[in-house]
Design an enzyme around this catalytic site. Structure first.
Site, PDB file in Angstrom:
ATOM      1  N   GLY A  50       0.822  -1.209   0.000  1.00  0.00           N
ATOM      2  CA  GLY A  50       0.000   0.000   0.000  1.00  0.00           C
ATOM      3  C   GLY A  50       0.849   1.248   0.000  1.00  0.00           C
ATOM      4  O   GLY A  50       2.059   1.187  -0.222  1.00  0.00           O
ATOM      5  N   ASN A  51       0.212   2.374   0.231  1.00  0.00           N
ATOM      6  CA  ASN A  51       0.946   3.639   0.325  1.00  0.00           C
ATOM      7  C   ASN A  51       0.278   4.526   1.364  1.00  0.00           C
ATOM      8  O   ASN A  51      -0.779   4.185   1.900  1.00  0.00           O
ATOM      9  CB  ASN A  51       1.036   4.316  -1.053  1.00  0.00           C
ATOM     10  CG  ASN A  51      -0.321   4.667  -1.611  1.00  0.00           C
ATOM     11  OD1 ASN A  51      -1.019   5.535  -1.083  1.00  0.00           O
ATOM     12  ND2 ASN A  51      -0.718   3.994  -2.681  1.00  0.00           N
ATOM     13  N   ARG A  52       0.883   5.667   1.639  1.00  0.00           N
ATOM     14  CA  ARG A  52       0.437   6.501   2.751  1.00  0.00           C
ATOM     15  C   ARG A  52      -0.598   7.547   2.385  1.00  0.00           C
ATOM     16  O   ARG A  52      -0.851   8.462   3.156  1.00  0.00           O
ATOM     17  CB  ARG A  52       1.632   7.189   3.407  1.00  0.00           C
ATOM     18  CG  ARG A  52       2.595   6.230   4.062  1.00  0.00           C
ATOM     19  CD  ARG A  52       3.625   7.004   4.876  1.00  0.00           C
ATOM     20  NE  ARG A  52       4.761   6.168   5.243  1.00  0.00           N
ATOM     21  CZ  ARG A  52       4.750   5.294   6.254  1.00  0.00           C
ATOM     22  NH1 ARG A  52       3.667   5.153   6.983  1.00  0.00           N
ATOM     23  NH2 ARG A  52       5.819   4.580   6.512  1.00  0.00           N
ATOM     24  N   SER A  53      -1.200   7.448   1.217  1.00  0.00           N
ATOM     25  CA  SER A  53      -2.207   8.451   0.856  1.00  0.00           C
ATOM     26  C   SER A  53      -3.343   8.449   1.876  1.00  0.00           C
ATOM     27  O   SER A  53      -3.883   7.394   2.214  1.00  0.00           O
ATOM     28  CB  SER A  53      -2.776   8.148  -0.533  1.00  0.00           C
ATOM     29  OG  SER A  53      -3.882   8.991  -0.788  1.00  0.00           O
ATOM     30  N   ALA A 108      -3.544   8.022  -5.249  1.00  0.00           N
ATOM     31  CA  ALA A 108      -2.166   7.528  -5.298  1.00  0.00           C
ATOM     32  C   ALA A 108      -2.250   6.107  -5.838  1.00  0.00           C
ATOM     33  O   ALA A 108      -2.616   5.169  -5.119  1.00  0.00           O
ATOM     34  CB  ALA A 108      -1.541   7.554  -3.903  1.00  0.00           C
TER      35      ALA A 108
END
Ligand code: CTP
Ligand code: CA
Length: 232
Positions: A33-36, A100
């Site tokens: 995942g990512n931090r968006s 994102a």
């Protein structure tokens, strides 16, 4: 049921916003995942609703809830996000890609939970490229008779080869969209923060004055810019 607020420059217009961060499955219980946070996308949805638009929110993982009054299409992965955006596109007047989107996904999704191995060897994850949703939307627009405004977001840093503006101009040209909302990323992280400074770079070579303020202030500027391109 989504409503268009009675008045405003986008009354009767259909705005599609992708928001949040995609998650790429590794196995049934794990993902990349990512931090968006999704906050900028939610602010864009609020801004478009306030201008009278019908809003479709293609929503990947986010830390905040979508505003009431928009149609929400929940997605997890980049491939799902691509399908949802392309499905909404024919009935869209303005597309803002604030999500994102993961650039890569695991080459295979393992059907059962990945376990530690008795022989002590560690798993290797092979990644493959995800489609460029923004680019695909631009290509899908070709030959269409009604106008469609397409915008992207980019967070850029300078590096040894070029400054952030040069990177962003090159990205705008590669994507072929109408404008790019550029966030120059310094040492302070933008993810999850409540305010922002952005510049709107137009495909026509224009560059806005810096827009500084809350994510809602940025959203108002972005949606206002799209509305002017749609109906000059
Ligand atoms: N984007 C997209 N599909 C992808 C990756 C990005 O639609 N697979 C969109 C984002 O939503 C954003 C814009 O493209 O609006 C720019 O994203 P960014 O990550 O900056 O662009 P990339 O082309 O992925 O370039 P980079 O290699 O710098 O990450
Ligand atoms: Ca990327």
């Amino acid at each position: 049921v989504a409503r268009s607020g009675g008045s405003g420059p986008l009354r009767g217009r259909r705005v599609t916003i992708s928001a949040g961060g995609t998650r790429e499955a590794l196995d049934p219980v794990r993902f990349l995942g990512n931090r968006s946070s999704g906050k900028q996308g939610m602010a864009l949805a609020e801004a478009a609703l306030a201008q009278g638009a019908h809003v479709t929110l293609v929503l990947a993982h986010a830390d905040v809830a979508p505003p009431p009054g928009c149609d929400v299409v929940r997605v997890e992965s980049a491939l799902q996000l691509r399908d949802a955006v392309l499905e909404a596109l024919p009935a869209t007047d303005v597309l803002v890609m604030a999500a994102a989107v993961a650039d890569f996904r695991p080459a295979e999704v393992v059907a059962t939970k990945i376990k530690k191995r008795d022989d002590g060897s560690d798993p290797v994850i092979t990644l493959v490229r995800n489609p460029d949703v923004l680019r695909e939307a631009v290509l899908a627009r070709e030959g269409r008779s009604e106008p469609l405004v397409i915008a992207g977001f980019a967070a850029e840093t300078g590096d040894a080869t070029a400054d952030p503006l040069t990177h962003a101009r090159a990205k705008l040209a590669r994507k072929g969209c109408d404008f790019l909302v550029l966030n120059v990323v310094g040492s302070d992280l933008v993810f999850g923060e409540d305010s922002n400074t952005v510049t709107i770079l137009g495909a026509d070579g224009t560059e806005s004055a810096p827009v500084r303020g809350s994510k809602r202030a940025v959203a108002d500027a972005v949606i206002g810019h799209a509305a002017r391109l749609l109906a000059p």
